[in-house]
Enzyme design. Structure first.
Site, PDB file in Angstrom:
ATOM      1  N   HIS A 129       0.717  -1.397  -0.037  1.00 36.52           N
ATOM      2  CA  HIS A 129       0.595  -0.219   0.225  1.00 36.52           C
ATOM      3  C   HIS A 129       0.766   0.975  -0.498  1.00 36.52           C
ATOM      4  CE1 HIS A 129      -3.816  -1.836   1.933  1.00 36.52           C
ATOM      5  NE2 HIS A 129      -3.164  -3.268   0.556  1.00 36.52           N
ATOM      6  N   PHE A 380      -0.687  -8.445   4.887  1.00 34.46           N
ATOM      7  CA  PHE A 380       0.639  -7.586   5.164  1.00 34.46           C
ATOM      8  C   PHE A 380       0.452  -6.501   4.137  1.00 34.46           C
ATOM      9  CE2 PHE A 380       0.481 -12.526   3.994  1.00 34.46           C
ATOM     10  CZ  PHE A 380       0.703 -12.308   5.536  1.00 34.46           C
ATOM     11  N   CYS A 381      -0.946  -5.667   4.440  1.00 35.09           N
ATOM     12  CA  CYS A 381      -0.360  -4.434   3.908  1.00 35.09           C
ATOM     13  C   CYS A 381      -0.317  -4.180   2.257  1.00 35.09           C
ATOM     14  CB  CYS A 381       0.443  -3.292   4.614  1.00 35.09           C
ATOM     15  SG  CYS A 381       0.041  -2.729   6.034  1.00 35.09           S
ATOM     16  N   ALA A 382      -1.053  -5.665   1.638  1.00 38.59           N
ATOM     17  CA  ALA A 382      -0.461  -5.574   0.416  1.00 38.59           C
ATOM     18  C   ALA A 382      -2.364  -6.454  -0.248  1.00 38.59           C
ATOM     19  CB  ALA A 382       0.077  -6.549   0.070  1.00 38.59           C
ATOM     20  N   CYS A 400      -5.224  -4.076   7.858  1.00 42.40           N
ATOM     21  CA  CYS A 400      -4.019  -4.547   7.613  1.00 42.40           C
ATOM     22  C   CYS A 400      -3.852  -5.277   9.310  1.00 42.40           C
ATOM     23  CB  CYS A 400      -2.907  -3.286   7.435  1.00 42.40           C
ATOM     24  SG  CYS A 400      -2.773  -3.234   6.168  1.00 42.40           S
TER      25      CYS A 400
END
Length: 458
Positions: A129, A380-382, A400
């Site tokens: 992100h 995982f902020c993805a 997240c």
């Protein structure tokens, strides 16, 4: 400045000494165990060398760029020498600027603020992100997840060929943002080839090296990228510092990222009551306020420590650890390792997986509570990437790092194990054995959900 340089007596054949390597934690089943920190992709432990360097400097702390006193002059010299050290570590071009920021996220938001008018941005949905989201005020094209490195290059080339013609005629400015190593799969991206494709079509490229720089050498010159961003807390330095390094022209042309002292060269009142400001053209233009000299110095110390240890040796040892983990997980049929490019793709020490029959938060909680192993679970902020890899709806919302199901329900997140220069063999071996034991024998303790997380039941 040798007074602030700790001795480099580390062997490249063994893990580099890091803080917390002897910390013990309690187990819910009784007793204590040395903590196995296997969440380097989130934050790597600080190198002991870095901590010692910072401690040696701390008594000499002084205001940077603002004082005539000896300590202020000393701190200013240290701060600017740190800038040169980072430039050498990244093999920057002579005209490049090194701007100290708070993190990779901060660096990429700074660059987003510096984009020329009408700039088009191209970014793969697979990004963290930090590099996926800063471009909201620009015209953004999100590219689908590629199945191979070659497909990544082909996808980018097709997008660049079809980009919108600017109002002035011609293609106008464009920027490509790409990771060097995935924070989810650890896979290395074809940065050099993507940079060549971007430049062939008149675009620039910024490299998110947050997961690459701690594991592999990063050469701005060799990769031919226009900018590189990374964080200190992933490079074995303390929290709160980062770097944006690269071409100066867009940064000089942009309004300062923050307005204030340090960014301004001269300020004067106008007759109409307003204020005229002349901004710096150097990196100081985007470093308003009192600089984080300790953060900058700690990054420089980490750069020196990794360089002196030798990336050839560090990479070879990490590849050994990667093989240990991947071969161990392959022996457990219930484990599915997540990958974009396939099993043979080169990667850094970041591996994500799911376990059949387990909610990922439950599994991660058991690793911690029963084995003293720290990993991460979540998206995982993805989010788009993990959703794609898991085969779930990419539009589904998720916070997240937070689990989205209770133990026993379908897992909509994954588990990530990550390691690096400070990881001993025993930690990854304990992890592999713990995975095998949990899958075959189950958890020894009961768990419940508390404030969105799976925790041991008391």
């Amino acid at each position: 400045m040798s007074v602030f340089t700790a001795a480099a007596d580390q062997s490249v054949c063994t893990p580099l000494p890091v803080l917390g390597r002897d910390v013990t934690v309690p187990l819910v089943t009784g007793g204590e165990v040395t903590y196995a920190a296997l969440d380097y992709a989130a934050s790597a432990p600080a190198l002991q060398r870095v901590w010692d360097d910072v401690a040696a400097y701390a008594p000499y702390y002084g205001s940077v760029h603002r004082g005539a006193g000896y300590l202020s002059q000393l701190s200013t010299d240290l701060f600017e020498n740190a800038r040169r050290t980072v430039a050498e570590f990244l093999d920057c071009r002579a005209a490049d600027q090194v701007v100290f920021t708070r993190s990779t996220t901060d660096s990429l938001n700074l660059l987003a603020r510096a984009l020329p008018a009408g700039c088009q941005v191209f970014v793969f949905e697979t990004e963290h992100h930090a590099s996926l989201l800063p471009w909201q005020d620009a015209q953004v094209t999100y590219l689908d997840a590629p199945s191979t490195p070659l497909r990544a290059v082909e996808t980018l080339e097709r997008a660049l060929v079809g980009r919108t013609v600017s109002a002035e005629g011609g293609d106008g400015p464009a920027l490509v943002c790409v990771t060097g190593a995935s924070n989810v799969t650890g896979e290395l991206w074809p940065v050099r080839e993507l940079a060549a494709a971007a430049h062939a079509h008149g675009a620039r490229i910024v490299l998110d090296a947050a997961q690459l720089a701690p594991h592999h050498p990063v050469s701005v010159t060799d990769l031919d990228v226009d900018w590189v961003a990374f964080s200190g807390h992933k490079l074995y330095a303390p929290f709160g510092s980062g770097v944006l390094a690269g071409r100066a022209d867009w940064l000089r042309a942009a309004q300062p990222y923050l307005a204030g002292g340090g960014a301004s060269r001269a300020v004067s009142r106008r007759q109409d009551g307003g204020v005229d400001v002349e901004w710096h053209e150097s990196a100081a233009r985007h470093e308003a306020g009192s600089p984080n000299v300790i953060g900058a110095y700690s990054i420089a110390s980490a750069c020196k420590a990794l360089t002196e240890a030798g990336f050839d040796s560090l990479v070879a040892r990490e590849e050994h650890l990667i093989r240990t983990v991947r071969e161990g997980l392959a022996e457990v049929p219930e484990v599915k390792v997540l990958s974009l490019f396939g099993d043979d793709a080169p990667r850094v020490g970041v591996i994500s997986f799911v376990v059949e029959g387990w909610n990922s938060s439950h599994f991660a909680a058991a690793l911690s509570a029963e084995y003293g192993i720290g990993v991460r679970d979540g998206l995982f902020c993805a989010h788009p990437l993990v959703r794609t890899l898991l085969g779930t709806d990419p539009q589904t919302q998720g916070e997240c790092g937070a689990p989205e199901a209770t133990p026993g329900e379908k897992s909509l997140n994954a588990i990530r194990v990550s390691f690096g220069a400070g990881t001993p063999d025993e930690h990854v071996e304990r992890f592999v054995n713990a995975v095998r034991e949990l899958v075959t024998e189950g958890a020894k303790w009961q768990y419940r959900t508390e404030e969105g997380r799976c925790v041991p039941a008391v």
